[in-house]
Design a protein around this motif. Structure first.
Motif, PDB file in Angstrom:
ATOM      1  N   VAL A   1      27.651  64.934  55.683  1.00 11.22           N
ATOM      2  CA  VAL A   1      26.990  66.231  55.591  1.00 11.22           C
ATOM      3  C   VAL A   1      26.509  66.653  56.979  1.00 11.22           C
ATOM      4  O   VAL A   1      26.656  67.810  57.388  1.00 11.22           O
ATOM      5  CB  VAL A   1      25.797  66.166  54.610  1.00 11.22           C
ATOM      6  CG1 VAL A   1      25.151  67.531  54.495  1.00 11.22           C
ATOM      7  CG2 VAL A   1      26.254  65.698  53.250  1.00 11.22           C
TER       8      VAL A   1
ATOM      9  N   PHE B   1      35.988  64.117  58.917  1.00 11.52           N
ATOM     10  CA  PHE B   1      34.959  65.076  59.315  1.00 11.52           C
ATOM     11  C   PHE B   1      34.570  64.923  60.781  1.00 11.52           C
ATOM     12  O   PHE B   1      34.169  65.890  61.412  1.00 11.52           O
ATOM     13  CB  PHE B   1      33.750  64.987  58.381  1.00 11.52           C
ATOM     14  CG  PHE B   1      33.991  65.712  57.094  1.00 11.52           C
ATOM     15  CD1 PHE B   1      33.937  67.094  57.055  1.00 11.52           C
ATOM     16  CD2 PHE B   1      34.326  65.028  55.944  1.00 11.52           C
ATOM     17  CE1 PHE B   1      34.194  67.783  55.879  1.00 11.52           C
ATOM     18  CE2 PHE B   1      34.579  65.704  54.767  1.00 11.52           C
ATOM     19  CZ  PHE B   1      34.516  67.078  54.723  1.00 11.52           C
TER      20      PHE B   1
ATOM     21  N   MET C   1      34.664  68.089  63.107  1.00  9.86           N
ATOM     22  CA  MET C   1      33.481  68.489  63.866  1.00  9.86           C
ATOM     23  C   MET C   1      33.832  68.610  65.333  1.00  9.86           C
ATOM     24  O   MET C   1      33.497  69.594  65.988  1.00  9.86           O
ATOM     25  CB  MET C   1      32.379  67.453  63.677  1.00  9.86           C
ATOM     26  CG  MET C   1      31.165  67.728  64.517  1.00  9.86           C
ATOM     27  SD  MET C   1      29.933  66.438  64.340  1.00  9.86           S
ATOM     28  CE  MET C   1      30.605  65.148  65.323  1.00  9.86           C
TER      29      MET C   1
ATOM     30  N   LEU D   1      29.687  73.525  61.209  1.00 15.68           N
ATOM     31  CA  LEU D   1      29.320  74.859  60.751  1.00 15.68           C
ATOM     32  C   LEU D   1      28.489  75.565  61.814  1.00 15.68           C
ATOM     33  O   LEU D   1      28.699  76.760  62.113  1.00 15.68           O
ATOM     34  CB  LEU D   1      28.517  74.706  59.457  1.00 15.68           C
ATOM     35  CG  LEU D   1      28.528  75.833  58.459  1.00 15.68           C
ATOM     36  CD1 LEU D   1      29.949  76.229  58.152  1.00 15.68           C
ATOM     37  CD2 LEU D   1      27.824  75.369  57.190  1.00 15.68           C
TER      38      LEU D   1
ATOM     39  N   GLN E   1      28.930  66.506  49.951  1.00 12.54           N
ATOM     40  CA  GLN E   1      29.123  65.052  49.906  1.00 12.54           C
ATOM     41  C   GLN E   1      27.810  64.302  49.750  1.00 12.54           C
ATOM     42  O   GLN E   1      26.743  64.809  50.052  1.00 12.54           O
ATOM     43  CB  GLN E   1      29.811  64.587  51.193  1.00 12.54           C
ATOM     44  CG  GLN E   1      31.265  64.889  51.234  1.00 12.54           C
ATOM     45  CD  GLN E   1      32.040  64.083  50.212  1.00 12.54           C
ATOM     46  OE1 GLN E   1      32.074  62.869  50.278  1.00 12.54           O
ATOM     47  NE2 GLN E   1      32.647  64.759  49.253  1.00 12.54           N
TER      48      GLN E   1
ATOM     49  N   CYS F   1      36.891  59.603  54.920  1.00  7.87           N
ATOM     50  CA  CYS F   1      36.072  60.806  54.865  1.00  7.87           C
ATOM     51  C   CYS F   1      35.375  61.025  56.203  1.00  7.87           C
ATOM     52  O   CYS F   1      35.416  62.109  56.768  1.00  7.87           O
ATOM     53  CB  CYS F   1      35.054  60.628  53.743  1.00  7.87           C
ATOM     54  SG  CYS F   1      34.144  62.085  53.366  1.00  7.87           S
TER      55      CYS F   1
ATOM     56  N   THR G   1      29.358  67.931  58.917  1.00  8.42           N
ATOM     57  CA  THR G   1      29.760  69.242  58.422  1.00  8.42           C
ATOM     58  C   THR G   1      28.823  70.311  58.956  1.00  8.42           C
ATOM     59  O   THR G   1      29.256  71.391  59.378  1.00  8.42           O
ATOM     60  CB  THR G   1      29.711  69.267  56.885  1.00  8.42           C
ATOM     61  OG1 THR G   1      30.289  68.081  56.402  1.00  8.42           O
ATOM     62  CG2 THR G   1      30.437  70.448  56.349  1.00  8.42           C
TER      63      THR G   1
ATOM     64  N   THR H   1      37.289  72.695  53.227  1.00  5.50           N
ATOM     65  CA  THR H   1      36.823  71.328  53.429  1.00  5.50           C
ATOM     66  C   THR H   1      35.384  71.304  53.901  1.00  5.50           C
ATOM     67  O   THR H   1      34.633  70.396  53.571  1.00  5.50           O
ATOM     68  CB  THR H   1      37.697  70.568  54.447  1.00  5.50           C
ATOM     69  OG1 THR H   1      38.003  71.439  55.501  1.00  5.50           O
ATOM     70  CG2 THR H   1      38.938  70.045  53.809  1.00  5.50           C
ATOM     71  N   LEU H   2      35.001  72.321  54.680  1.00  5.54           N
ATOM     72  CA  LEU H   2      33.605  72.353  55.121  1.00  5.54           C
ATOM     73  C   LEU H   2      32.672  72.458  53.922  1.00  5.54           C
ATOM     74  O   LEU H   2      31.644  71.785  53.847  1.00  5.54           O
ATOM     75  CB  LEU H   2      33.367  73.531  56.065  1.00  5.54           C
ATOM     76  CG  LEU H   2      33.835  73.349  57.508  1.00  5.54           C
ATOM     77  CD1 LEU H   2      33.545  74.598  58.310  1.00  5.54           C
ATOM     78  CD2 LEU H   2      33.165  72.148  58.148  1.00  5.54           C
ATOM     79  N   GLU H   3      33.069  73.308  53.006  1.00  4.81           N
ATOM     80  CA  GLU H   3      32.229  73.479  51.824  1.00  4.81           C
ATOM     81  C   GLU H   3      32.180  72.171  51.031  1.00  4.81           C
ATOM     82  O   GLU H   3      31.127  71.763  50.545  1.00  4.81           O
ATOM     83  CB  GLU H   3      32.787  74.602  50.960  1.00  4.81           C
ATOM     84  CG  GLU H   3      31.827  75.015  49.884  1.00  4.81           C
ATOM     85  CD  GLU H   3      32.244  76.313  49.205  1.00  4.81           C
ATOM     86  OE1 GLU H   3      32.981  77.097  49.826  1.00  4.81           O
ATOM     87  OE2 GLU H   3      31.824  76.533  48.060  1.00  4.81           O
TER      88      GLU H   3
ATOM     89  N   GLY I   1      32.558  69.225  52.315  1.00  3.81           N
ATOM     90  CA  GLY I   1      31.761  68.274  53.083  1.00  3.81           C
ATOM     91  C   GLY I   1      30.278  68.451  52.860  1.00  3.81           C
ATOM     92  O   GLY I   1      29.507  67.499  52.828  1.00  3.81           O
ATOM     93  N   LEU I   2      29.898  69.703  52.676  1.00  2.52           N
ATOM     94  CA  LEU I   2      28.489  70.010  52.472  1.00  2.52           C
ATOM     95  C   LEU I   2      27.965  69.384  51.183  1.00  2.52           C
ATOM     96  O   LEU I   2      26.780  69.097  51.048  1.00  2.52           O
ATOM     97  CB  LEU I   2      28.350  71.535  52.403  1.00  2.52           C
ATOM     98  CG  LEU I   2      27.127  72.175  53.043  1.00  2.52           C
ATOM     99  CD1 LEU I   2      26.918  71.638  54.439  1.00  2.52           C
ATOM    100  CD2 LEU I   2      27.303  73.675  53.076  1.00  2.52           C
TER     101      LEU I   2
END
Lengths: 159, 952
Positions: B812, B771, B775, B819, B806, B767, B815, B799-801, B803-804
């Protein structure tokens, strides 16, 4: 039933059930090995010595790839073990008969009708429901030491 | 302080009463508490603001600007702690307890008094007047005078303990010795006792250590035994004396110390020889497997080696004699049990010799220990040379096939371990620019004449130097390595020692490599390796890698890059060719599935990976060419071995390592080749793994399958990360010359993202890796996002959503950074009037994706649980998102305000929102000061609003 067994023997003669010798010390975790005449996947290997100044020996814990039973063996690490030839072949699923046999399409266009649905409930359910939904399914058949079983399924998109 | 004083006074009053009772009365309890308080006070950290007192290990503090006040306090403390009367009182007090006999030794009162005395031994620093350490010495003498009765005479004390007396007093005595040794130089340590006795402290330490060693022989079975602990403390004392933390303060031992050290060493060897003999036939080998890494054992051997080095002539001769004796007994082969005993003894002697002769070379170039270098002797009789040759003899004999049956794998492990360590220090040393005066204790070395120092070196040089016996020894060692790999079938531990210790030590230095390459035995090894001889194919995978790496590394000994490249090609091309041949076979489908073929392919892949890992600039070209030549075969194998996850994994790992090693060197043209290959590889992998459901009959097999997938994906992500680092090396080059790294990596991400299921992302490593890469890509190449396919883009956003949401704060955090980067990019584009994310930013519903994230993030911050650490990164992400879509933000604000019926609450919400935007000037760039401002605003905003909104 006798037909089915007869067929297995044939397969064995055809060479599909061959085993190969391999030095015990080189067999790693996740490799295949024959323990007590059963094809197994090695899930644990440990080495030890017979006394301080003795030679190394390997302790294998394997899981029967067809039945899921756990088997163990201890072999001097310089000796050879039998390694089964485990093959996986993909076939397209064409039919499921009422008595639980499946009909598969081989690469050269023949059909293969000697396999039952897998014993695993989850996979079984997925195959059956996928088939009835009209999905295009490819099943993977695993074979070793003359035994065969459906072990995986892949959906290659709706018809 | 007054407490201490008061406590002291009070103790005096109670103490006399306590002594009268039978041990368990109220007075003794009070007394115990009082002394415990004193101990606590002594344990304070005195180096704080006052910087007045240095205590125990706090030791030497420099004289800080001492105010009048602190110097007054200093005097007070001095009177309190080290004035003879006070100290004597405590000592006398304990003396009384001591005389009460065994029953009193373990009472809480006795324990704390002893503790206090040990602590007083370690007093140091400015509490003592600066009178040339005279006061401190007297203080220590006073203490030692008392402590001596706990440990002296050693034989008597130890036999008393063996007979059942409590060992605690003796142990505290040892600890006190350690505390004192830390503060003194060896000679002043020795002097302490001489002032009131015939023999020095070092002799006492020596006989105590010997006594304990002998005692541990008697009580070997009991664990954990007091002898073990006592020996630990005493050996540490020796280490402190022989090797002070500050090497510049290292001074030679007084003559009595030399005798003392030699006595300890001889006793230790004698004891361990007995122990080895008796334990040789033990069956349990569980703890022996980790023998060399066992830290406690390692520490002990290092301490003993230190002692041995102070008396090199004695210790090395003793070891030589014992090695020869054991070995000749083994050669006579007097029945199996006797041989096993001798083997175990020789095994132990080999390990100890390794410690005495050489230091571990991890991370630095070890040199010959000074004291060994200082022994002047003819080359033939130099003790270090004799010992080395005694062991070289063992190694040489092990080459003999008939004699080999007498030796054991364990013995060979020790030999290989020994030479792995020995080679770096002794074999063909590279002296350039290293004189004797550059050693740490330079001024000591000069007292002994420089000529003498060179004598020891000359002897060693003649024996093992390049022009001396070096090449001959090297030849033997290479043969030993080769034999260990081939003749000891299945002995993995031995083979791992060869490939991870001996061979790396041989190829580490260039001058040794030059020699190696000219030797027949090394060429033989290389040839056997290159033609994929069955003998070497049966080695385990880690050995394959290491062996291959070592062989490639030896190319540094060749004069020029062409020769080095040719050498590596000769080594690897035959294997690459066999892969190519396999992949071109007509019956590949059946042929490739045979276990022996799978085994060979796996071996070759391991070897190539080992070679790639050891890429040096000189051999880079060859490794690259080999890699390119097997690109096609690898793709074929990827296809054909789709059902052999272990092969697929090895293949991926090889490519990962190869790309990592090569990416720095690549020309634009080559880069394109590599990139294309990687993308193809990813596609093939993806095609076979996507949408596949496999079910196994057994849960553990199921887990294995999951783990395999996880490892594959990690390797793939690693590959992409390696590729993305290409840009970092090529900043100087023009962008258009190079293939577009970002595009390749996004494409790769696109391919593998669907394979990463939510289940797999539960593996924290995977994970994070995923990320981190995401990033990095979004921060560095946001503009490329605009150009990737809509499906790919929505995947990334998905995946960003994910990650948010997690649990892992770090994920996070990453992520949010990603973002934020996306937001900043879009905002800047808006300001410039560019398209920015353009059509990408519209989802199918026509909604702006960034607005979606704005809503999500606001909801997350106001209504969900999160760690406070996340507010800062959230602020950084939120600001550009707000700026991109102020209208939406206004709408959200209104929504929140409207939720409340009463005016007060509405007022509160809108005030909070107002404070959020306070001081934020809107410009086209978002600079650091604005970010910082916004962060603190957000903190205030959340403080005001979060609790309020959530309770309403």
């Amino acid at each position: 039933m006798s037909d089915e067994e007869h067929h297995f023997d044939n397969k064995a003669d055809a060479g599909a059930s061959k085993t190969y010798p391999q030095q015990a010390g080189t067999i790693r975790k996740n490799a295949y090995i024959v323990i007590k005449q059963r094809p197994c996947k090695v899930v644990e290997v440990s080495t030890s010595k017979t006394g301080k100044h003795g030679h190394a020996k390997c302790h294998f814990v394997g899981i029967d790839i067809f039945t899921g039973k756990k088997l163990e063996d201890i072999v001097p690490s310089s000796h050879n073990c039998d390694v089964p030839e485990v093959t996986r072949t993909d076939y397209q699923l064409i039919d499921i008969s009422e008595d639980g046999f499946v009909s598969l399409l081989t690469e050269n266009g023949d059909t293969k009708d000697d396999l039952r649905l897998p014993t695993d409930d989850q996979l079984n359910a997925q195959i059956s429901s996928g088939f009835h939904d009209g999905k295009d399914l490819v099943v993977t058949v695993m074979s070793a030491l003359g035994e065969e079983q459906i072990c995986a399924l892949k959906d290659i998109g709706p018809k | 302080m007054s407490c201490f004083f008061g406590g002291g006074l009070f103790t005096i009053m109670v103490a006399s009463k306590a002594l009268e009772g039978q041990g368990e009365n109220q007075e003794s309890a009070i007394c115990t508490v009082a002394i415990r308080l004193m101990t606590q006070i002594l344990n304070w950290e005195f180096r704080g603001k006052l910087a007045v007192l240095g205590k125990s290990r706090a030791s030497t503090l420099s004289s800080s600007p001492a105010s009048r006040k602190s110097s007054e306090q200093l005097q007070l403390w001095h009177d309190l702690l080290v004035s003879p009367a006070k100290v004597t009182w405590i000592l006398n007090f304990y003396e009384h307890i001591h005389q009460k006999g065994n029953a009193w030794l373990d009472l809480p009162l006795s324990v704390v008094v002893r503790q206090l005395i040990v602590l007083m031994c370690s007093l140091n620093g400015s509490i003592f007047p600066t009178d040339g350490a005279g006061t401190q010495e007297q203080h220590l003498q006073r203490l030692l005078n008392c402590i001596i009765s706990w440990i002296d005479p050693p034989e008597y004390v130890i036999s008393a303990v063996l007979a059942g007396t409590s060992e605690s007093e003796m142990l505290d005595g040892c600890r006190a010795l350690l505390a004192i040794a830390t503060l003194c130089s060896p000679s002043s340590f020795d002097q302490l006792l001489l002032s009131f006795r015939q023999t020095g402290t070092l002799s006492l330490l020596s006989s105590l250590t010997c006594g304990i060693i002998k005692a541990s022989c008697v009580r070997e079975s009991e664990e954990p035994s007091w002898t073990y602990e006592a020996l630990e403390v005493l050996l540490e004392t020796w280490t402190v004396i022989l090797q002070p933390a500050d090497l510049s303060q290292k001074v030679p031992l007084p003559p009595s110390g030399i005798e003392a050290a030699s006595a300890v060493f001889q006793t230790f060897v004698e004891f361990e020889m007995k122990l080895s003999e008796s334990s040789a036939l033990d069956e349990d080998d569980a703890d022996d497997m980790a023998a060399f890494s066992d830290e406690a054992r390692e520490d002990r051997l290092s301490a003993v080696a230190l002692i041995a080095r102070t008396v090199p002539s004695v210790s090395l001769s003793l070891l030589t004699m014992l090695v020869s004796k054991c070995f000749s007994e083994i050669r006579q082969s007097l029945g199996s049990e006797t041989t096993t005993r001798c083997l175990e003894q020789l095994h132990w002697l080999t390990i100890l010799s390794g410690h005495v002769l050489a230091d571990p070379g991890e991370g630095e170039t070890p040199t010959v220990p000074e004291s060994i270098l200082a022994v002047s002797a003819e080359p033939a009789t130099h003790p270090a040379v004799s010992l080395s040759f005694a062991l070289i003899d063992v190694a040489q004999q092990s080459l003999d096939a008939t004699f080999r049956t007498t030796l054991s794998p364990r013995m060979m492990e020790a030999i290989v371990w020994f030479f792995g360590r020995w080679v770096e220090t002794y074999l063909m040393p590279d002296h350039a620019g290293r004189g004797p005066s550059s050693t740490p204790s330079g001024h000591e070395g000069q007292e002994v004449s420089v000529g003498v120092l060179f004598d020891g070196r000359n002897a060693l040089n003649a024996a093992f130097g390049k022009d001396g016996g070096g090449p001959a020894v090297l030849e033997i060692l290479v043969r030993v390595a080769l034999t260990s790999l081939t003749a000891w079938r299945g002995e993995q531990v031995l083979q791992e020692y060869v490939s991870s210790r001996l061979l790396p030590a041989l190829v580490r230095r260039r001058n040794v490599c030059v020699q190696l390459l000219s030797m027949g035995s090394w060429q033989e090894l290389a040839t056997v390796f290159a033609r994929q001889d069955q003998m070497l194919l049966s080695l385990s995978d880690s050995v394959q890698r290491a062996l291959s790496g070592c062989l490639c590394r030896s190319a540094q000994g060749l004069a020029n890059a062409d020769a080095a490249n040719q050498y590596v090609k000769d080594l690897l091309m035959p294997m690459a060719a066999s892969l190519a041949e396999f992949s071109g076979r007509k019956d590949l489908a059946t042929f490739s599935q045979q276990p022996n073929v799978i085994h060979q392919v796996s071996c070759v892949l391991e070897r190539l990976r080992g070679a790639a890992r050891e890429t040096i600039p000189r051999t880079q070209k060859a490794i690259f060419e080999v890699g390119v030549s097997i690109m096609k075969p690898l793709l074929v194998f990827m296809e054909i071995y789709k059902n052999q996850p272990s092969v697929v994994y090895l293949l991926l790992k090889y490519v990962v390592v190869w790309v990592d090693a090569e990416v720095v060197f690549l020309e634009p043209k080559d880069t394109t080749t590599v990139f294309n290959f990687c993308v193809q590889l990813l596609s093939v992998y993806s095609a076979h793994n996507i949408g596949k459901v496999s079910v196994s009959t057994s849960r553990s097999l199921q887990n294995e399958a999951q783990t395999e997938k996880y490892k594959d994906l990690r390797a793939l992500l690693q590959l992409l990360t390696n590729l993305s680092s290409k840009d970092l090396f090529d900043f100087a080059l023009h962008a258009d010359e190079n293939p577009d790294v970002a595009q390749v990596v996004y494409l790769g991400l696109n391919i593998i993202t669907p394979l990463i299921s939510a289940d797999l992302l539960k593996y924290p490593k995977l994970c994070r890796q995923y990320f981190t890469l995401l990033m990095h890509m979004l921060e560095v190449y946001p503009e490329k996002v605009a150009k990737i396919s809509p499906e790919g883009f929505s995947q990334i956003l998905g995946t960003l959503e994910f990650g948010l949401r997690q649990q892992d704060v770090e994920v996070v955090n990453m992520t949010l950074s990603a973002l934020g980067a996306l937001g900043v990019f879009q905002y800047q584009a808006l300001c410039k009037g560019d398209d920015g994310l353009g059509t990408q930013s519209r989802t199918s519903g026509g909604d702006d994706v960034l607005s979606h994230f704005l809503k999500l993030l606001m909801h997350f911050l106001l209504f969900e649980d999160y760690s406070n650490d996340l507010v800062e990164p959230a602020a950084d992400a939120l600001l550009p998102l707000i700026l991109c879509n102020t209208a939406l933000f206004e709408k959200l604000k209104q929504e929140l305000v409207q939720r409340h019926q009463d005016v007060v609450s509405q007022e509160r919400v809108s005030t909070a929102f107002h404070s959020l935007s306070k001081g934020i000037e809107i410009t086209s760039t978002i600079d650091r000061s604005i970010r910082r401002k916004f962060r603190s605003n957000l903190f205030v905003f959340l403080n005001d609003l979060r609790g309020f909104l959530r309770t309403r």
